[in-house]
Structure formats: structure tokens, C-alpha cells
Design a protein around this motif. Structure first.
Motif, PDB file in Angstrom:
ATOM      1  N   GLN A  39       0.837  -1.195   0.000  1.00  0.00           N
ATOM      2  CA  GLN A  39       0.000   0.000   0.000  1.00  0.00           C
ATOM      3  C   GLN A  39       0.876   1.251   0.000  1.00  0.00           C
ATOM      4  OE1 GLN A  39      -2.335  -0.557   3.516  1.00  0.00           O
ATOM      5  NE2 GLN A  39      -3.756  -1.960   2.534  1.00  0.00           N
ATOM      6  N   THR A  40       0.260   2.353  -0.388  1.00  0.00           N
ATOM      7  CA  THR A  40       0.999   3.615  -0.373  1.00  0.00           C
ATOM      8  C   THR A  40       1.146   4.108   1.064  1.00  0.00           C
ATOM      9  OG1 THR A  40      -0.993   4.969  -0.577  1.00  0.00           O
ATOM     10  CG2 THR A  40       0.043   4.227  -2.629  1.00  0.00           C
ATOM     11  N   THR A  41       2.069   5.011   1.248  1.00  0.00           N
ATOM     12  CA  THR A  41       2.305   5.557   2.580  1.00  0.00           C
ATOM     13  C   THR A  41       1.070   6.260   3.118  1.00  0.00           C
ATOM     14  OG1 THR A  41       4.625   5.862   1.995  1.00  0.00           O
ATOM     15  CG2 THR A  41       3.832   7.053   3.924  1.00  0.00           C
TER      16      THR A  41
END
Length: 77
Positions: A39-41
Motif C-alpha cells: 500500500q501507499t504511505t
């Protein structure tokens, strides 16, 4: 010595609700930690912020519920 009887059934129900809510939070933590690498930050940060808010509300809600029942059981002077 019954675990659940007519005098404490609501207390046991309260414990069950609290247990289920904590297990939901634990499952959310497990999901967030296992999926973090994909997942993205921003999404990870949102998950952890959400878990923080959920945990804080859970603690506050459980304490308020327990205080309510404690004060209800104390005879007024």
C-alpha cells in the motif's frame, strides 16, 4: 458458581461486546501490518490514524460504560 446468571447477565453481555470490539481492532491491526508493503504511505498512515482513533474511542467508551454501571450500583447517600 454459575458464570452467567440472572444477576450478572448484562455484565457478561458487556464483556462480550468489549471483547468483540477489541478483536475487530486486532484484526484491523493484523490486516494493516500484513498489507503495509503493498500500500501507499498515505493509505498506511490513514489505517494507523484510524486504528488510533478507534482504540482511543474504545478505551474511553469502555471506561464510561464501566463508570456508569459502577455509579449505578453504589447506593446514594
Amino acid at each position: 458458581m454459575n458464570f452467567i446468571n440472572k444477576n450478572n447477565w448484562f455484565y457478561r453481555l458487556q464483556q462480550l461486546v468489549i471483547l468483540v470490539l477489541h478483536l475487530i481492532l486486532l484484526k484491523w491491526m493484523h490486516y494493516a501490518l500484513t498489507e503495509t508493503g503493498q500500500q501507499t504511505t498515505g493509505i498506511v498512515l490513514a489505517h494507523f490514524a484510524g486504528m488510533s482513533v478507534y482504540g482511543a474511542l474504545l478505551i474511553r467508551g469502555c471506561a464510561a460504560w464501566a463508570k456508569y454501571h459502577y455509579e449505578k450500583d453504589i447506593p446514594s447517600t
